[in-house]
Design a protein around this motif. Structure first.
Motif, mmCIF file in Angstrom:
data_model
loop_
_atom_site.group_PDB
_atom_site.id
_atom_site.type_symbol
_atom_site.label_atom_id
_atom_site.label_comp_id
_atom_site.label_asym_id
_atom_site.label_seq_id
_atom_site.Cartn_x
_atom_site.Cartn_y
_atom_site.Cartn_z
ATOM 1 N N ALA A 101 -10.049 2.058 -16.861
ATOM 2 C CA ALA A 101 -10.151 3.346 -16.159
ATOM 3 C C ALA A 101 -9.725 3.214 -14.705
ATOM 4 C CB ALA A 101 -11.581 3.867 -16.258
ATOM 5 N N GLU A 102 -10.093 2.107 -14.070
ATOM 6 C CA GLU A 102 -9.665 1.868 -12.691
ATOM 7 C C GLU A 102 -8.142 1.695 -12.628
ATOM 8 O OE1 GLU A 102 -11.626 1.992 -10.017
ATOM 9 O OE2 GLU A 102 -13.355 2.412 -11.306
ATOM 10 N N ALA A 103 -7.595 0.965 -13.585
ATOM 11 C CA ALA A 103 -6.145 0.768 -13.613
ATOM 12 C C ALA A 103 -5.414 2.089 -13.799
ATOM 13 C CB ALA A 103 -5.781 -0.202 -14.737
ATOM 14 N N LYS A 104 -5.951 2.946 -14.655
ATOM 15 C CA LYS A 104 -5.323 4.261 -14.883
ATOM 16 C C LYS A 104 -5.242 5.050 -13.590
ATOM 17 C CE LYS A 104 -5.604 8.322 -17.807
ATOM 18 N NZ LYS A 104 -6.339 9.528 -17.619
ATOM 19 N N SER A 105 -6.323 5.017 -12.821
ATOM 20 C CA SER A 105 -6.326 5.699 -11.527
ATOM 21 C C SER A 105 -5.261 5.114 -10.601
ATOM 22 C CB SER A 105 -7.710 5.580 -10.888
ATOM 23 O OG SER A 105 -7.709 6.086 -9.576
ATOM 24 N N ASN A 106 -5.099 3.798 -10.631
ATOM 25 C CA ASN A 106 -4.103 3.153 -9.777
ATOM 26 C C ASN A 106 -2.680 3.508 -10.200
ATOM 27 O OD1 ASN A 106 -6.093 1.895 -8.237
ATOM 28 N ND2 ASN A 106 -6.186 0.119 -9.600
ATOM 29 N N PHE A 107 -2.442 3.595 -11.511
ATOM 30 C CA PHE A 107 -1.117 3.996 -11.990
ATOM 31 C C PHE A 107 -0.788 5.418 -11.544
ATOM 32 C CE2 PHE A 107 -2.143 1.055 -15.775
ATOM 33 C CZ PHE A 107 -1.689 -0.056 -15.069
ATOM 34 N N GLU A 108 -1.798 6.276 -11.550
ATOM 35 C CA GLU A 108 -1.591 7.660 -11.108
ATOM 36 C C GLU A 108 -1.282 7.717 -9.623
ATOM 37 O OE1 GLU A 108 -5.201 9.476 -12.390
ATOM 38 O OE2 GLU A 108 -4.533 9.697 -14.493
ATOM 39 N N LYS A 109 -1.967 6.888 -8.837
ATOM 40 C CA LYS A 109 -1.701 6.852 -7.393
ATOM 41 C C LYS A 109 -0.275 6.424 -7.092
ATOM 42 C CE LYS A 109 -6.493 5.693 -6.161
ATOM 43 N NZ LYS A 109 -7.411 4.595 -5.745
ATOM 44 N N LEU A 110 0.247 5.508 -7.901
ATOM 45 C CA LEU A 110 1.593 4.981 -7.676
ATOM 46 C C LEU A 110 2.667 5.787 -8.403
ATOM 47 C CD1 LEU A 110 0.831 1.160 -7.941
ATOM 48 C CD2 LEU A 110 1.436 2.417 -5.863
ATOM 49 N N GLY A 111 2.276 6.777 -9.166
ATOM 50 C CA GLY A 111 3.248 7.598 -9.877
ATOM 51 C C GLY A 111 4.003 6.817 -10.935
ATOM 52 N N LEU A 112 3.281 6.323 -11.940
ATOM 53 C CA LEU A 112 3.888 5.473 -12.971
ATOM 54 C C LEU A 112 3.686 6.088 -14.361
ATOM 55 C CD1 LEU A 112 2.731 1.987 -11.639
ATOM 56 C CD2 LEU A 112 5.012 2.997 -11.460
ATOM 57 N N PRO A 113 4.449 7.118 -14.683
ATOM 58 C CA PRO A 113 4.299 7.747 -16.002
ATOM 59 C C PRO A 113 4.819 6.893 -17.153
ATOM 60 C CG PRO A 113 6.170 8.699 -14.853
ATOM 61 C CD PRO A 113 5.487 7.779 -13.869
ATOM 62 N N ASN A 114 5.551 5.819 -16.836
ATOM 63 C CA ASN A 114 6.115 4.972 -17.894
ATOM 64 C C ASN A 114 5.152 3.883 -18.367
ATOM 65 O OD1 ASN A 114 6.485 3.788 -15.309
ATOM 66 N ND2 ASN A 114 8.129 2.475 -16.052
ATOM 67 N N VAL A 115 3.900 3.912 -17.886
ATOM 68 C CA VAL A 115 2.891 2.950 -18.330
ATOM 69 C C VAL A 115 2.019 3.578 -19.414
ATOM 70 C CG1 VAL A 115 0.856 1.620 -17.670
ATOM 71 C CG2 VAL A 115 2.811 1.739 -16.119
ATOM 72 N N GLN A 116 1.890 2.880 -20.522
ATOM 73 C CA GLN A 116 0.978 3.303 -21.589
ATOM 74 C C GLN A 116 -0.099 2.253 -21.747
ATOM 75 O OE1 GLN A 116 2.578 4.928 -25.261
ATOM 76 N NE2 GLN A 116 0.997 3.895 -26.460
#
Length: 259
Positions: free
Chosen positions: A142-157
């Motif tokens: 869940a923390e990683a998901k928040s970090n991906f959103e902060k960095l704008g990384l829609p290509n991460v699943q």
């Protein structure tokens, strides 16, 4: 750890610089990618995030699935502690970025998300790639998901759950693997099992990266076995990480390079 220091000394004695590399493929990779000292815009974005995580005192519940006496146990850990002990140092995370930027893999497996620092480097290096990142602990995911959103990384699943279960399932859903970073477990048997599983979807131009080659006697044994594997054609030992290639058009060679 004494064994790590001893292995590092042996590595330094064995390691080549450019003059000792006779493979054109490895020479070019070493000179232009591994030793590249230029900067990329993504570096500062991700390192700013790392800096903020290193000062985050909030604690979350953590379940261990990897090696060590704490495996399987739950406890609360501060975000700052996780960032300090689990995230790949910038030198090596940025090398992974350059490898992805160079080889342009379309399908990437990252076996060990943690807070997502390394995953972010992989995803930023090729925004067209699909990056599947595996994490056992839901609260860390869940923390990683928040970090991906902060960095704008829609290509991460994200793939959440015990890697023993999620890796075989996800392998069935992809056609091939272009790039894999093995950082999900630091024991011999799981490392070899994950490696063998991913081999089923590799191709001649796949790149596999194995983390923490000398972290333990078990990891050192796994690395030696990977080098001997009949499907492995070239390896590059950079001490903390190892690069594995499958290029049958080139001779089977193993390099230990100074980094």
């Amino acid at each position: 750890m004494l064994h790590l220091a001893a292995n590092y000394l042996l590595y330094r004695l064995r390691a080549f610089k450019l003059h000792g590399v006779h493979s054109p493929f490895v020479f070019e990779l070493y000179q232009n990618v591994i030793l590249h000292e230029g900067d990329y815009y993504a570096y500062s974005l991700i390192e700013d995030l790392r800096s903020s995580l290193l000062t985050e005192d909030r604690a979350i519940p953590v379940t261990d699935f990897g090696a060590g006496p704490k495996a399987g146990l739950k406890n609360n850990r501060k975000i700052s502690y996780i960032a300090r002990t689990s995230a790949k140092p910038a030198k090596y995370a940025q090398l992974l970025f350059r490898l992805v930027a160079h080889f342009q893999p379309a399908t990437i497996f990252d076996l060990g998300t943690s807070l997502g620092i390394t995953t972010s480097y992989l995803a930023k290096a090729n925004k067209q790639a699909k990056v599947y990142t595996f994490e056992g602990c839901p609260s860390i995911a869940a923390e990683a998901k928040s970090n991906f959103e902060k960095l704008g990384l829609p290509n991460v699943q994200q793939v959440i759950g015990n890697l023993d279960d999620t890796l075989p399932q996800q392998l069935q859903l992809v056609e091939q693997l272009d790039f894999v970073f093995f950082d999900g477990n630091h024991r011999y048997e799981p490392t070899m099992r994950y490696f063998e599983a991913c081999l089923g979807k590799h191709h001649e131009h796949s790149v596999f990266v194995v983390d923490d080659l000398y972290w333990s006697a078990e990891m050192k044994r796994a690395w030696q076995e990977i080098k001997r594997h009949p499907q492995v054609c070239q390896t590059v030992d950079l001490f903390y990480i190892g690069l594995v290639f499958f290029r049958k058009t080139q001779p089977k060679e193993h390099f230990t390079l100074l980094y």
